[in-house]
Design a protein around this motif. Structure first.
Motif: not given
Length: 459
Positions: A160-173
Protein backbone atom coordinates in the motif's frame (compact mmCIF):
# COMPACT_ATOMS: atom_id res chain seq x y z
CA UNK A 1 0.93 32.47 -31.91
CA UNK A 2 0.13 35.29 -34.31
CA UNK A 3 -3.17 33.91 -35.59
CA UNK A 4 -6.09 31.85 -34.50
CA UNK A 5 -6.98 28.50 -36.01
CA UNK A 6 -9.94 28.01 -38.29
CA UNK A 7 -10.98 24.41 -38.85
CA UNK A 8 -13.77 23.17 -41.07
CA UNK A 9 -15.93 20.64 -39.27
CA UNK A 10 -16.69 17.29 -40.92
CA UNK A 11 -20.06 16.68 -42.43
CA UNK A 12 -21.12 14.09 -39.85
CA UNK A 13 -20.57 13.10 -36.25
CA UNK A 14 -18.06 10.42 -35.44
CA UNK A 15 -20.35 8.27 -33.30
CA UNK A 16 -23.56 8.20 -31.35
CA UNK A 17 -23.35 8.60 -27.57
CA UNK A 18 -25.26 5.41 -26.64
CA UNK A 19 -22.14 3.57 -25.43
CA UNK A 20 -21.63 6.18 -22.71
CA UNK A 21 -25.08 5.49 -21.27
CA UNK A 22 -24.29 1.77 -21.25
CA UNK A 23 -21.04 2.38 -19.39
CA UNK A 24 -22.79 4.50 -16.78
CA UNK A 25 -25.46 1.87 -16.15
CA UNK A 26 -22.76 -0.80 -15.96
CA UNK A 27 -20.79 1.25 -13.46
CA UNK A 28 -23.91 1.64 -11.32
CA UNK A 29 -24.47 -2.12 -11.44
CA UNK A 30 -20.92 -2.86 -10.29
CA UNK A 31 -21.14 -0.26 -7.51
CA UNK A 32 -24.45 -1.79 -6.39
CA UNK A 33 -22.89 -5.26 -6.35
CA UNK A 34 -20.03 -4.05 -4.16
CA UNK A 35 -22.44 -2.24 -1.84
CA UNK A 36 -24.61 -5.35 -1.49
CA UNK A 37 -21.48 -7.33 -0.67
CA UNK A 38 -20.58 -4.94 2.15
CA UNK A 39 -24.16 -5.15 3.49
CA UNK A 40 -23.98 -8.96 3.46
CA UNK A 41 -20.68 -8.87 5.38
CA UNK A 42 -22.18 -6.51 7.95
CA UNK A 43 -25.11 -8.90 8.23
CA UNK A 44 -22.75 -11.80 8.83
CA UNK A 45 -21.15 -9.81 11.62
CA UNK A 46 -24.46 -8.67 13.13
CA UNK A 47 -26.11 -12.09 13.32
CA UNK A 48 -23.03 -13.65 14.94
CA UNK A 49 -22.18 -10.86 17.37
CA UNK A 50 -22.68 -11.63 21.08
CA UNK A 51 -25.36 -9.79 23.05
CA UNK A 52 -22.85 -7.73 25.03
CA UNK A 53 -20.79 -6.60 22.04
CA UNK A 54 -20.89 -2.97 23.24
CA UNK A 55 -21.53 -3.44 26.95
CA UNK A 56 -18.14 -1.98 27.92
CA UNK A 57 -15.58 0.20 26.13
CA UNK A 58 -13.34 -2.87 25.81
CA UNK A 59 -16.11 -4.88 24.16
CA UNK A 60 -17.04 -2.01 21.84
CA UNK A 61 -13.44 -1.55 20.67
CA UNK A 62 -13.04 -5.29 20.12
CA UNK A 63 -16.27 -5.38 18.11
CA UNK A 64 -15.06 -2.47 15.97
CA UNK A 65 -11.83 -4.38 15.37
CA UNK A 66 -13.74 -7.46 14.28
CA UNK A 67 -16.13 -5.69 11.91
CA UNK A 68 -13.34 -3.60 10.35
CA UNK A 69 -11.38 -6.80 9.74
CA UNK A 70 -14.35 -8.50 8.05
CA UNK A 71 -15.17 -5.52 5.82
CA UNK A 72 -11.47 -5.13 5.02
CA UNK A 73 -11.25 -8.82 4.09
CA UNK A 74 -14.20 -8.46 1.72
CA UNK A 75 -12.81 -5.30 0.11
CA UNK A 76 -9.45 -7.01 -0.46
CA UNK A 77 -11.27 -9.59 -2.58
CA UNK A 78 -13.25 -6.84 -4.33
CA UNK A 79 -10.06 -4.92 -5.05
CA UNK A 80 -8.44 -7.99 -6.59
CA UNK A 81 -11.54 -8.86 -8.63
CA UNK A 82 -11.69 -5.37 -10.15
CA UNK A 83 -8.39 -5.98 -11.95
CA UNK A 84 -8.74 -9.73 -12.42
CA UNK A 85 -10.03 -8.99 -15.95
CA UNK A 86 -13.37 -10.64 -15.26
CA UNK A 87 -15.28 -10.12 -18.54
CA UNK A 88 -18.49 -8.87 -16.89
CA UNK A 89 -16.63 -6.16 -14.97
CA UNK A 90 -14.67 -4.97 -18.00
CA UNK A 91 -17.72 -4.97 -20.27
CA UNK A 92 -19.84 -3.14 -17.73
CA UNK A 93 -17.34 -0.49 -16.64
CA UNK A 94 -14.21 -0.45 -18.77
CA UNK A 95 -10.67 -1.21 -17.69
CA UNK A 96 -9.65 2.41 -17.12
CA UNK A 97 -12.37 2.98 -14.53
CA UNK A 98 -11.74 -0.41 -12.89
CA UNK A 99 -8.09 0.52 -12.39
CA UNK A 100 -9.14 3.82 -10.82
CA UNK A 101 -11.56 2.06 -8.47
CA UNK A 102 -8.88 -0.48 -7.57
CA UNK A 103 -6.55 2.32 -6.51
CA UNK A 104 -9.25 4.09 -4.53
CA UNK A 105 -10.21 0.92 -2.68
CA UNK A 106 -6.57 0.43 -1.73
CA UNK A 107 -6.67 3.35 0.70
CA UNK A 108 -9.85 2.01 2.30
CA UNK A 109 -8.35 -1.45 2.68
CA UNK A 110 -5.22 -0.06 4.35
CA UNK A 111 -7.33 2.01 6.73
CA UNK A 112 -9.47 -1.00 7.70
CA UNK A 113 -6.44 -3.25 8.21
CA UNK A 114 -4.82 -0.71 10.54
CA UNK A 115 -8.15 -0.14 12.33
CA UNK A 116 -8.60 -3.90 12.75
CA UNK A 117 -5.27 -4.30 14.51
CA UNK A 118 -5.50 -1.06 16.50
CA UNK A 119 -9.03 -1.64 17.85
CA UNK A 120 -8.28 -5.24 18.86
CA UNK A 121 -5.13 -4.19 20.72
CA UNK A 122 -6.89 -1.27 22.46
CA UNK A 123 -9.86 -3.45 23.39
CA UNK A 124 -7.59 -6.12 24.82
CA UNK A 125 -5.55 -3.47 26.65
CA UNK A 126 -8.66 -2.20 28.45
CA UNK A 127 -9.86 -5.71 29.23
CA UNK A 128 -6.56 -7.20 30.43
CA UNK A 129 -5.02 -4.02 31.84
CA UNK A 130 -1.91 -4.63 29.74
CA UNK A 131 0.31 -2.02 28.06
CA UNK A 132 -0.31 -1.89 24.27
CA UNK A 133 2.88 -3.71 23.30
CA UNK A 134 2.30 -6.50 25.83
CA UNK A 135 -1.27 -6.88 24.61
CA UNK A 136 -0.07 -7.08 21.01
CA UNK A 137 2.35 -9.88 21.92
CA UNK A 138 -0.37 -11.60 23.94
CA UNK A 139 -2.71 -11.62 20.92
CA UNK A 140 0.05 -13.11 18.77
CA UNK A 141 0.59 -15.89 21.29
CA UNK A 142 -3.05 -16.58 22.18
CA UNK A 143 -4.68 -17.05 18.78
CA UNK A 144 -3.80 -19.55 16.01
CA UNK A 145 -2.18 -18.56 12.72
CA UNK A 146 -1.29 -15.09 14.02
CA UNK A 147 2.37 -15.13 12.97
CA UNK A 148 1.53 -15.75 9.33
CA UNK A 149 -1.22 -13.12 9.61
CA UNK A 150 1.33 -10.61 10.95
CA UNK A 151 3.67 -11.29 8.03
CA UNK A 152 0.79 -10.91 5.58
CA UNK A 153 -0.37 -7.68 7.20
CA UNK A 154 3.11 -6.16 7.04
CA UNK A 155 3.30 -7.13 3.36
CA UNK A 156 -0.08 -5.46 2.74
CA UNK A 157 1.15 -2.25 4.33
CA UNK A 158 4.37 -2.28 2.29
CA UNK A 159 2.43 -2.75 -0.95
CA UNK A 160 0.00 0.00 0.00
CA UNK A 161 2.74 2.46 0.88
CA UNK A 162 4.59 1.68 -2.35
CA UNK A 163 1.59 3.05 -4.26
CA UNK A 164 1.71 6.41 -2.48
CA UNK A 165 2.60 9.07 -5.02
CA UNK A 166 5.81 10.22 -3.29
CA UNK A 167 7.18 6.68 -2.96
CA UNK A 168 5.87 5.41 -6.30
CA UNK A 169 7.84 8.03 -8.24
CA UNK A 170 11.07 6.76 -6.69
CA UNK A 171 10.51 3.09 -7.53
CA UNK A 172 11.16 1.46 -10.86
CA UNK A 173 8.20 -0.25 -12.48
CA UNK A 174 9.88 -3.63 -11.99
CA UNK A 175 10.25 -3.17 -8.22
CA UNK A 176 6.71 -1.82 -7.89
CA UNK A 177 5.32 -4.69 -10.00
CA UNK A 178 6.94 -7.46 -7.96
CA UNK A 179 5.91 -5.80 -4.71
CA UNK A 180 2.31 -5.96 -5.92
CA UNK A 181 2.63 -9.61 -6.88
CA UNK A 182 3.22 -10.32 -3.16
CA UNK A 183 -0.37 -9.18 -2.54
CA UNK A 184 -1.56 -12.65 -3.50
CA UNK A 185 0.81 -14.16 -0.93
CA UNK A 186 -0.41 -11.65 1.67
CA UNK A 187 -4.04 -12.65 1.09
CA UNK A 188 -3.11 -16.31 1.52
CA UNK A 189 -1.17 -15.63 4.74
CA UNK A 190 -3.95 -13.61 6.36
CA UNK A 191 -6.83 -15.87 5.30
CA UNK A 192 -6.33 -18.73 7.75
CA UNK A 193 -6.30 -16.64 10.93
CA UNK A 194 -9.71 -15.28 9.95
CA UNK A 195 -11.21 -18.77 10.06
CA UNK A 196 -9.27 -20.13 13.02
CA UNK A 197 -9.31 -17.01 15.23
CA UNK A 198 -12.29 -14.97 14.05
CA UNK A 199 -15.16 -15.20 16.53
CA UNK A 200 -17.69 -14.70 13.74
CA UNK A 201 -16.40 -17.73 11.85
CA UNK A 202 -15.41 -20.23 14.57
CA UNK A 203 -18.92 -20.39 16.01
CA UNK A 204 -20.88 -19.58 12.82
CA UNK A 205 -20.63 -22.37 10.19
CA UNK A 206 -22.73 -20.46 7.62
CA UNK A 207 -20.39 -17.48 7.84
CA UNK A 208 -17.46 -19.83 7.51
CA UNK A 209 -18.85 -21.41 4.34
CA UNK A 210 -19.66 -18.02 2.79
CA UNK A 211 -16.17 -16.69 3.59
CA UNK A 212 -14.43 -19.71 2.10
CA UNK A 213 -16.62 -19.42 -1.01
CA UNK A 214 -15.71 -15.72 -1.35
CA UNK A 215 -11.98 -16.38 -1.25
CA UNK A 216 -12.12 -19.51 -3.40
CA UNK A 217 -14.22 -17.65 -5.98
CA UNK A 218 -11.75 -14.77 -6.01
CA UNK A 219 -8.81 -17.14 -6.43
CA UNK A 220 -10.58 -18.99 -9.26
CA UNK A 221 -11.35 -15.72 -11.07
CA UNK A 222 -7.74 -14.54 -10.79
CA UNK A 223 -6.32 -17.88 -11.96
CA UNK A 224 -8.77 -18.12 -14.86
CA UNK A 225 -8.83 -14.61 -16.27
CA UNK A 226 -5.52 -13.18 -15.14
CA UNK A 227 -3.24 -16.17 -15.69
CA UNK A 228 -4.59 -19.26 -17.49
CA UNK A 229 -6.63 -17.71 -20.33
CA UNK A 230 -4.20 -14.79 -20.96
CA UNK A 231 -1.29 -17.25 -21.11
CA UNK A 232 -3.09 -19.41 -23.66
CA UNK A 233 -4.08 -16.35 -25.72
CA UNK A 234 -0.54 -14.95 -25.55
CA UNK A 235 0.90 -18.23 -26.81
CA UNK A 236 -1.56 -18.46 -29.69
CA UNK A 237 -0.94 -14.82 -30.64
CA UNK A 238 2.83 -14.81 -30.07
CA UNK A 239 4.82 -12.34 -32.14
CA UNK A 240 8.41 -11.61 -33.03
CA UNK A 241 10.38 -8.39 -33.24
CA UNK A 242 10.62 -7.33 -36.88
CA UNK A 243 12.62 -4.11 -36.38
CA UNK A 244 13.54 -1.43 -33.85
CA UNK A 245 13.58 2.14 -35.21
CA UNK A 246 14.79 5.32 -33.52
CA UNK A 247 12.10 7.98 -34.06
CA UNK A 248 13.63 10.90 -32.14
CA UNK A 249 15.79 11.58 -29.13
CA UNK A 250 14.66 9.13 -26.43
CA UNK A 251 11.79 7.65 -28.46
CA UNK A 252 11.93 4.32 -30.30
CA UNK A 253 9.45 2.26 -32.28
CA UNK A 254 9.29 -1.52 -32.22
CA UNK A 255 7.71 -3.26 -35.20
CA UNK A 256 6.18 -6.64 -34.40
CA UNK A 257 5.01 -9.38 -36.71
CA UNK A 258 3.00 -12.55 -36.28
CA UNK A 259 0.58 -14.80 -38.16
CA UNK A 260 -2.39 -13.91 -35.93
CA UNK A 261 -1.53 -10.28 -35.31
CA UNK A 262 -4.53 -8.94 -37.22
CA UNK A 263 -6.90 -11.19 -35.25
CA UNK A 264 -6.09 -9.50 -31.92
CA UNK A 265 -8.81 -6.90 -32.38
CA UNK A 266 -6.46 -3.99 -31.69
CA UNK A 267 -7.93 -0.54 -32.33
CA UNK A 268 -6.24 2.83 -32.51
CA UNK A 269 -5.61 4.06 -28.96
CA UNK A 270 -5.51 0.58 -27.39
CA UNK A 271 -2.59 -0.70 -25.40
CA UNK A 272 -1.34 -4.21 -24.74
CA UNK A 273 0.84 -5.84 -22.12
CA UNK A 274 4.06 -6.90 -23.83
CA UNK A 275 6.54 -9.42 -22.49
CA UNK A 276 9.72 -9.66 -24.57
CA UNK A 277 11.65 -12.92 -24.25
CA UNK A 278 14.97 -11.15 -24.15
CA UNK A 279 17.52 -10.36 -21.45
CA UNK A 280 16.35 -7.50 -19.25
CA UNK A 281 12.69 -7.93 -20.23
CA UNK A 282 11.70 -11.34 -18.85
CA UNK A 283 10.75 -10.24 -15.35
CA UNK A 284 7.78 -8.03 -16.14
CA UNK A 285 5.15 -7.31 -18.76
CA UNK A 286 4.76 -3.62 -19.63
CA UNK A 287 1.80 -1.70 -21.09
CA UNK A 288 2.58 0.03 -24.38
CA UNK A 289 0.14 1.75 -26.74
CA UNK A 290 0.05 0.99 -30.43
CA UNK A 291 1.18 3.73 -32.78
CA UNK A 292 0.16 1.79 -35.91
CA UNK A 293 -2.69 -0.71 -35.82
CA UNK A 294 -2.17 -4.18 -37.32
CA UNK A 295 -1.83 -4.17 -41.10
CA UNK A 296 -0.07 -6.54 -43.49
CA UNK A 297 0.95 -8.75 -40.58
CA UNK A 298 2.70 -5.96 -38.64
CA UNK A 299 1.97 -3.91 -35.51
CA UNK A 300 3.96 -0.97 -34.13
CA UNK A 301 4.47 0.47 -30.67
CA UNK A 302 6.32 3.73 -30.04
CA UNK A 303 7.92 4.03 -26.62
CA UNK A 304 9.78 6.74 -24.71
CA UNK A 305 12.90 5.79 -22.74
CA UNK A 306 11.62 6.65 -19.27
CA UNK A 307 12.50 3.52 -17.26
CA UNK A 308 14.71 0.47 -17.14
CA UNK A 309 12.45 -1.62 -19.36
CA UNK A 310 11.72 0.99 -22.02
CA UNK A 311 15.35 2.14 -22.11
CA UNK A 312 16.43 -1.39 -23.04
CA UNK A 313 14.05 -1.71 -26.00
CA UNK A 314 16.66 -0.48 -28.56
CA UNK A 315 18.79 -3.52 -27.69
CA UNK A 316 16.08 -5.97 -28.76
CA UNK A 317 17.26 -8.32 -31.47
CA UNK A 318 15.28 -9.01 -34.62
CA UNK A 319 13.38 -12.25 -34.23
CA UNK A 320 13.02 -12.03 -30.44
CA UNK A 321 9.85 -13.77 -29.25
CA UNK A 322 7.12 -11.52 -27.82
CA UNK A 323 3.97 -12.38 -25.88
CA UNK A 324 1.18 -9.81 -25.82
CA UNK A 325 -1.95 -9.66 -23.70
CA UNK A 326 -4.85 -7.45 -24.61
CA UNK A 327 -5.93 -5.17 -26.16
CA UNK A 328 -7.01 -2.88 -23.33
CA UNK A 329 -8.13 0.70 -22.92
CA UNK A 330 -10.94 2.97 -24.03
CA UNK A 331 -8.84 5.77 -25.53
CA UNK A 332 -10.48 5.04 -28.86
CA UNK A 333 -12.20 6.90 -31.66
CA UNK A 334 -15.64 5.53 -30.82
CA UNK A 335 -15.68 7.70 -27.69
CA UNK A 336 -15.74 10.85 -29.82
CA UNK A 337 -19.19 12.41 -30.04
CA UNK A 338 -18.45 15.95 -31.25
CA UNK A 339 -17.58 17.19 -34.70
CA UNK A 340 -14.44 19.12 -33.74
CA UNK A 341 -11.73 17.01 -32.14
CA UNK A 342 -8.50 18.19 -30.53
CA UNK A 343 -5.66 15.71 -29.94
CA UNK A 344 -2.95 16.78 -27.46
CA UNK A 345 0.27 14.77 -27.35
CA UNK A 346 3.53 14.96 -25.46
CA UNK A 347 6.54 12.66 -25.32
CA UNK A 348 5.79 9.04 -26.21
CA UNK A 349 2.09 9.94 -26.03
CA UNK A 350 2.46 10.77 -29.70
CA UNK A 351 2.18 7.02 -30.44
CA UNK A 352 -1.49 6.51 -29.54
CA UNK A 353 -2.33 10.04 -30.73
CA UNK A 354 -0.86 9.26 -34.15
CA UNK A 355 -2.91 6.05 -34.42
CA UNK A 356 -6.01 7.84 -33.17
CA UNK A 357 -5.61 10.66 -35.69
CA UNK A 358 -5.43 8.14 -38.53
CA UNK A 359 -8.57 6.36 -37.34
CA UNK A 360 -10.50 9.62 -36.89
CA UNK A 361 -9.62 10.70 -40.43
CA UNK A 362 -10.86 7.35 -41.70
CA UNK A 363 -14.16 8.02 -39.89
CA UNK A 364 -14.53 11.39 -41.58
CA UNK A 365 -13.16 13.72 -38.89
CA UNK A 366 -10.56 16.47 -39.35
CA UNK A 367 -8.64 16.43 -36.05
CA UNK A 368 -6.22 19.08 -34.86
CA UNK A 369 -3.07 17.81 -33.13
CA UNK A 370 -1.20 19.94 -30.59
CA UNK A 371 2.21 18.32 -30.27
CA UNK A 372 4.11 19.43 -27.14
CA UNK A 373 7.88 18.82 -27.11
CA UNK A 374 10.96 20.21 -25.39
CA UNK A 375 12.78 20.71 -28.69
CA UNK A 376 12.54 19.86 -32.37
CA UNK A 377 14.74 16.81 -31.69
CA UNK A 378 11.90 15.29 -29.65
CA UNK A 379 9.19 15.51 -32.36
CA UNK A 380 8.83 11.79 -33.10
CA UNK A 381 6.45 10.72 -35.91
CA UNK A 382 5.90 14.36 -36.89
CA UNK A 383 6.36 13.62 -40.60
CA UNK A 384 3.75 10.85 -40.50
CA UNK A 385 1.20 13.13 -38.88
CA UNK A 386 1.85 15.98 -41.30
CA UNK A 387 1.42 13.60 -44.23
CA UNK A 388 -2.08 12.55 -43.13
CA UNK A 389 -4.78 14.29 -45.21
CA UNK A 390 -7.28 16.13 -43.03
CA UNK A 391 -4.98 16.40 -40.00
CA UNK A 392 -3.76 19.80 -38.81
CA UNK A 393 -0.55 19.53 -36.75
CA UNK A 394 0.66 22.37 -34.52
CA UNK A 395 4.03 21.69 -32.85
CA UNK A 396 4.39 23.47 -29.50
CA UNK A 397 8.14 23.35 -29.06
CA UNK A 398 10.29 24.66 -26.24
CA UNK A 399 10.76 24.43 -22.51
CA UNK A 400 8.57 26.65 -20.37
CA UNK A 401 11.66 28.32 -18.93
CA UNK A 402 12.76 29.27 -22.43
CA UNK A 403 9.35 30.33 -23.72
CA UNK A 404 8.32 32.22 -20.61
CA UNK A 405 4.92 30.52 -20.59
CA UNK A 406 3.29 27.12 -20.95
CA UNK A 407 1.78 26.59 -24.43
CA UNK A 408 -0.99 24.54 -22.80
CA UNK A 409 -2.07 27.30 -20.44
CA UNK A 410 -5.47 28.90 -20.85
CA UNK A 411 -4.51 32.01 -22.84
CA UNK A 412 -2.24 30.27 -25.41
CA UNK A 413 -4.95 27.66 -26.04
CA UNK A 414 -7.63 30.35 -26.29
CA UNK A 415 -5.49 32.19 -28.85
CA UNK A 416 -5.01 29.05 -30.96
CA UNK A 417 -8.64 27.86 -30.85
CA UNK A 418 -11.08 30.46 -29.49
CA UNK A 419 -14.15 28.19 -29.33
CA UNK A 420 -12.69 25.20 -27.48
CA UNK A 421 -15.88 24.81 -25.43
CA UNK A 422 -17.42 23.35 -28.62
CA UNK A 423 -14.62 20.81 -29.11
CA UNK A 424 -13.74 17.39 -27.73
CA UNK A 425 -10.21 16.53 -26.55
CA UNK A 426 -8.04 13.42 -26.33
CA UNK A 427 -4.86 13.86 -24.27
CA UNK A 428 -1.87 11.53 -23.97
CA UNK A 429 1.52 12.38 -22.52
CA UNK A 430 3.38 12.93 -19.23
CA UNK A 431 1.18 13.29 -16.18
CA UNK A 432 2.07 16.92 -15.53
CA UNK A 433 1.33 17.89 -19.11
CA UNK A 434 -1.97 16.03 -19.02
CA UNK A 435 -3.07 17.71 -15.81
CA UNK A 436 -2.17 21.13 -17.19
CA UNK A 437 -4.09 20.50 -20.41
CA UNK A 438 -7.17 19.23 -18.56
CA UNK A 439 -7.18 22.24 -16.21
CA UNK A 440 -6.90 24.67 -19.12
CA UNK A 441 -9.65 22.98 -21.13
CA UNK A 442 -11.97 23.05 -18.13
CA UNK A 443 -11.18 26.73 -17.62
CA UNK A 444 -12.12 27.27 -21.27
CA UNK A 445 -15.53 25.69 -20.50
CA UNK A 446 -15.01 22.37 -22.25
CA UNK A 447 -17.33 19.91 -20.43
CA UNK A 448 -15.48 17.21 -18.52
CA UNK A 449 -17.28 14.41 -20.37
CA UNK A 450 -15.60 15.56 -23.59
CA UNK A 451 -12.06 15.41 -22.14
CA UNK A 452 -10.42 11.98 -22.48
CA UNK A 453 -7.04 10.99 -21.07
CA UNK A 454 -5.03 7.85 -21.78
CA UNK A 455 -4.61 5.28 -19.00
CA UNK A 456 -1.70 2.88 -19.50
CA UNK A 457 -1.75 1.15 -16.13
CA UNK A 458 -2.95 -2.31 -15.27
CA UNK A 459 -2.57 -2.19 -11.50
Amino acid sequence: MDQTLSVTAPARRVRTPSRGAGRRSGARAVRATLAIGVVVVLGMWWFAVPAGFAATPANALTSLGEVSGMVGGFLVCAQVLLIARVPWFETAVGLDKLVSWHRSLGASVLFLIVAHVLFLVLGGELLDKNPPWNEFVSILQSYPDMLTALIGTIAFLVVGLSSARLIRTKLSYEVWYWLHVTTYVSIFLTFFHQLSGGAHFVSAPVNRILWIALYLGTAAAVLTWRFILPTLDAWRGRMRVAAVVSESEGVNSVWLTGPRIEQLGVRAGNFLLFRFLSWGHLGTAHPYSVSAVPANGHLRITVGSIGDHSSRLPSLKTGSLVFAEGPFGRFTADRASRERILLIAGGAGIGPIRALAEELVRRGARPVVLYRARSARHLALLGELQAMPGVTVIPLVGRRSELGYDPLDVEPLRHLIPDLHNWEAFICGPEGMGQRAVASLRALRMPNRFIHREELSMS
